[in-house]
Design a protein around this motif. Structure first.
Motif, PDB file in Angstrom:
ATOM      1  N   GLU A  66      -2.235  -3.550   0.013  1.00 53.88           N
ATOM      2  CA  GLU A  66      -0.915  -3.698   0.642  1.00 53.88           C
ATOM      3  C   GLU A  66      -0.592  -2.420   1.390  1.00 53.88           C
ATOM      4  OE1 GLU A  66       0.836  -6.413   0.772  1.00 53.88           O
ATOM      5  OE2 GLU A  66      -0.168  -7.595  -0.786  1.00 53.88           O
ATOM      6  N   GLN A  67       0.327  -2.517   2.321  1.00 49.82           N
ATOM      7  CA  GLN A  67       0.792  -1.338   3.036  1.00 49.82           C
ATOM      8  C   GLN A  67       2.249  -1.514   3.420  1.00 49.82           C
ATOM      9  OE1 GLN A  67      -1.836  -1.260   6.498  1.00 49.82           O
ATOM     10  NE2 GLN A  67      -0.095  -1.742   7.804  1.00 49.82           N
ATOM     11  N   ILE A  68       2.898  -0.375   3.692  1.00 52.56           N
ATOM     12  CA  ILE A  68       4.292  -0.387   4.118  1.00 52.56           C
ATOM     13  C   ILE A  68       4.545   0.826   4.996  1.00 52.56           C
ATOM     14  CG2 ILE A  68       5.269   0.924   2.174  1.00 52.56           C
ATOM     15  CD1 ILE A  68       7.506  -1.346   2.203  1.00 52.56           C
ATOM     16  N   ASP A  69       5.420   0.670   5.956  1.00 55.75           N
ATOM     17  CA  ASP A  69       5.865   1.790   6.779  1.00 55.75           C
ATOM     18  C   ASP A  69       7.137   2.345   6.171  1.00 55.75           C
ATOM     19  OD1 ASP A  69       3.753   1.272   8.483  1.00 55.75           O
ATOM     20  OD2 ASP A  69       4.976   0.233   9.968  1.00 55.75           O
ATOM     21  N   VAL A  70       7.190   3.669   6.027  1.00 59.75           N
ATOM     22  CA  VAL A  70       8.372   4.335   5.478  1.00 59.75           C
ATOM     23  C   VAL A  70       8.952   5.263   6.539  1.00 59.75           C
ATOM     24  CG1 VAL A  70       7.668   4.132   3.065  1.00 59.75           C
ATOM     25  CG2 VAL A  70       6.983   6.140   4.359  1.00 59.75           C
ATOM     26  N   ASP A  71      10.268   5.375   6.541  1.00 57.76           N
ATOM     27  CA  ASP A  71      10.972   6.165   7.543  1.00 57.76           C
ATOM     28  C   ASP A  71      11.194   7.594   7.062  1.00 57.76           C
ATOM     29  OD1 ASP A  71      11.014   3.847   9.063  1.00 57.76           O
ATOM     30  OD2 ASP A  71      13.024   3.282   8.421  1.00 57.76           O
ATOM     31  N   VAL A  72      10.090   8.255   6.742  1.00 56.46           N
ATOM     32  CA  VAL A  72      10.091   9.679   6.381  1.00 56.46           C
ATOM     33  C   VAL A  72       8.811  10.287   6.947  1.00 56.46           C
ATOM     34  CG1 VAL A  72      11.480   9.392   4.274  1.00 56.46           C
ATOM     35  CG2 VAL A  72       8.974   9.329   4.131  1.00 56.46           C
ATOM     36  N   VAL A 112      -4.565   5.492  -2.587  1.00 57.98           N
ATOM     37  CA  VAL A 112      -3.399   5.396  -1.726  1.00 57.98           C
ATOM     38  C   VAL A 112      -3.643   6.359  -0.568  1.00 57.98           C
ATOM     39  CG1 VAL A 112      -2.057   7.083  -3.076  1.00 57.98           C
ATOM     40  CG2 VAL A 112      -0.871   5.470  -1.573  1.00 57.98           C
ATOM     41  N   THR A 113      -3.435   5.870   0.658  1.00 57.35           N
ATOM     42  CA  THR A 113      -3.635   6.710   1.831  1.00 57.35           C
ATOM     43  C   THR A 113      -2.344   6.772   2.631  1.00 57.35           C
ATOM     44  OG1 THR A 113      -4.491   4.849   3.132  1.00 57.35           O
ATOM     45  CG2 THR A 113      -6.109   6.242   1.974  1.00 57.35           C
ATOM     46  N   PHE A 114      -2.215   7.849   3.391  1.00 56.30           N
ATOM     47  CA  PHE A 114      -1.002   8.130   4.155  1.00 56.30           C
ATOM     48  C   PHE A 114      -1.402   8.335   5.609  1.00 56.30           C
ATOM     49  CE2 PHE A 114      -0.688   9.419  -0.175  1.00 56.30           C
ATOM     50  CZ  PHE A 114       0.547   8.933  -0.576  1.00 56.30           C
ATOM     51  N   VAL A 165       1.997   3.857   4.376  1.00 55.63           N
ATOM     52  CA  VAL A 165       1.402   4.068   3.065  1.00 55.63           C
ATOM     53  C   VAL A 165       0.558   2.828   2.770  1.00 55.63           C
ATOM     54  CG1 VAL A 165       1.828   4.446   0.607  1.00 55.63           C
ATOM     55  CG2 VAL A 165       3.388   5.432   2.315  1.00 55.63           C
ATOM     56  N   ARG A 166      -0.743   3.028   2.537  1.00 57.90           N
ATOM     57  CA  ARG A 166      -1.658   1.930   2.209  1.00 57.90           C
ATOM     58  C   ARG A 166      -2.163   2.116   0.788  1.00 57.90           C
ATOM     59  NH1 ARG A 166      -4.567   2.613   7.792  1.00 57.90           N
ATOM     60  NH2 ARG A 166      -3.185   1.299   9.042  1.00 57.90           N
ATOM     61  N   LEU A 167      -2.114   1.042   0.027  1.00 53.15           N
ATOM     62  CA  LEU A 167      -2.520   1.073  -1.370  1.00 53.15           C
ATOM     63  C   LEU A 167      -3.578   0.006  -1.601  1.00 53.15           C
ATOM     64  CD1 LEU A 167      -1.953   2.229  -4.214  1.00 53.15           C
ATOM     65  CD2 LEU A 167      -0.110   0.559  -4.420  1.00 53.15           C
ATOM     66  N   ALA A 168      -4.716   0.397  -2.167  1.00 55.57           N
ATOM     67  CA  ALA A 168      -5.795  -0.535  -2.516  1.00 55.57           C
ATOM     68  C   ALA A 168      -6.149  -0.303  -3.979  1.00 55.57           C
ATOM     69  CB  ALA A 168      -7.013  -0.314  -1.632  1.00 55.57           C
ATOM     70  N   LYS A 177       3.228  -5.287  -3.714  1.00 53.93           N
ATOM     71  CA  LYS A 177       4.076  -5.312  -2.515  1.00 53.93           C
ATOM     72  C   LYS A 177       5.501  -4.905  -2.875  1.00 53.93           C
ATOM     73  CE  LYS A 177       3.282  -8.249   0.663  1.00 53.93           C
ATOM     74  NZ  LYS A 177       3.109  -9.385   1.566  1.00 53.93           N
ATOM     75  N   GLY A 178       6.005  -5.391  -3.998  1.00 58.60           N
ATOM     76  CA  GLY A 178       7.344  -5.012  -4.459  1.00 58.60           C
ATOM     77  C   GLY A 178       7.430  -3.535  -4.807  1.00 58.60           C
ATOM     78  N   ASP A 179       6.392  -3.003  -5.442  1.00 56.35           N
ATOM     79  CA  ASP A 179       6.366  -1.571  -5.766  1.00 56.35           C
ATOM     80  C   ASP A 179       6.445  -0.731  -4.496  1.00 56.35           C
ATOM     81  OD1 ASP A 179       6.180  -2.173  -8.468  1.00 56.35           O
ATOM     82  OD2 ASP A 179       4.031  -1.727  -8.600  1.00 56.35           O
ATOM     83  N   LEU A 180       5.722  -1.132  -3.454  1.00 60.33           N
ATOM     84  CA  LEU A 180       5.767  -0.387  -2.195  1.00 60.33           C
ATOM     85  C   LEU A 180       7.145  -0.497  -1.537  1.00 60.33           C
ATOM     86  CD1 LEU A 180       2.235  -1.014  -0.638  1.00 60.33           C
ATOM     87  CD2 LEU A 180       3.133   1.103  -1.619  1.00 60.33           C
ATOM     88  N   ARG A 181       7.763  -1.668  -1.603  1.00 60.18           N
ATOM     89  CA  ARG A 181       9.132  -1.804  -1.053  1.00 60.18           C
ATOM     90  C   ARG A 181      10.103  -0.906  -1.813  1.00 60.18           C
ATOM     91  NH1 ARG A 181       8.001  -7.426  -0.844  1.00 60.18           N
ATOM     92  NH2 ARG A 181       9.236  -7.693  -2.731  1.00 60.18           N
ATOM     93  N   ARG A 182       9.945  -0.849  -3.135  1.00 56.69           N
ATOM     94  CA  ARG A 182      10.827   0.021  -3.925  1.00 56.69           C
ATOM     95  C   ARG A 182      10.538   1.497  -3.648  1.00 56.69           C
ATOM     96  NH1 ARG A 182      10.095  -4.410  -7.080  1.00 56.69           N
ATOM     97  NH2 ARG A 182       8.236  -3.590  -8.102  1.00 56.69           N
ATOM     98  N   PHE A 183       9.265   1.860  -3.406  1.00 58.80           N
ATOM     99  CA  PHE A 183       8.951   3.235  -3.018  1.00 58.80           C
ATOM    100  C   PHE A 183       9.639   3.570  -1.702  1.00 58.80           C
ATOM    101  CE2 PHE A 183       6.323   6.274  -0.614  1.00 58.80           C
ATOM    102  CZ  PHE A 183       6.453   7.372  -1.444  1.00 58.80           C
TER     103      PHE A 183
END
Length: 152
Positions: free
Chosen positions: A6-12, A86-88, A98-101, A125-131
């Motif tokens: 999973e991956q997510i874009d974070v605004d930081v 986890v990669t950044f 943030v990509r998590l495998a 996916k939920g963990d990444l959204r909460r992160f």
């Protein structure tokens, strides 16, 4: 073994996302089912999780850590068998992907059924959204470890 990616874009900024992720003892704030993480050393953590009423304890070892790029780990003891990374990835000065495998071995009928129904993917996916919410609400990391751990 099963694989979740999973991956997510974070605004930081990238360094903010990376630094926060190195604060393993903060994981219970955004990872569902994680009761406690105790950092034993730069390489080792002890985890206590509770999923569907079942408590599990296990240890992890960081096998590769490169600041602002990746953190890779594997379990070393306990009831859980997994490894992951986890990669950044810098999108621009204020945004990071943030990509998590995770490769894991489901134990027992319930875990195998949950994996087959995609529940593990949804949890990650939920963990990444909460992160994302966790770090964006603060805007700054709560600390950071910038050391290098090399494989082998």
């Amino acid at each position: 073994m099963s694989m979740v990616q999973e991956q997510i874009d974070v605004d930081v900024p990238l360094h903010t996302a990376y630094n926060q992720w190195t604060q393993f003892e903060e994981f219970p704030h955004f990872m569902e089912g994680v009761e406690q993480v105790t950092q034993l050393s730069e390489r080792h953590n002890h985890w206590t999780t509770k999923v569907a009423g079942v408590t599990r304890e296990f240890d992890t070892e960081i096998v590769d850590q490169l600041p602002d790029e990746r953190i890779a780990w594997r379990t070393t003891g306990g009831e859980v068998r997994q490894m992951g990374v986890v990669t950044f990835h810098r999108l621009d000065a204020e945004h990071t992907t943030v990509r998590l495998a995770i490769d894991f071995e489901p134990e027992g009928v319930a875990e195998k059924a949950a994996d087959a129904m995609g529940m593990v993917d949804r949890r990650v996916k939920g963990d990444l959204r909460r992160f994302k919410s966790f770090i964006e609400e603060r805007g700054v990391e709560q600390g950071g470890w910038r050391g290098r751990i090399t494989p082998g």
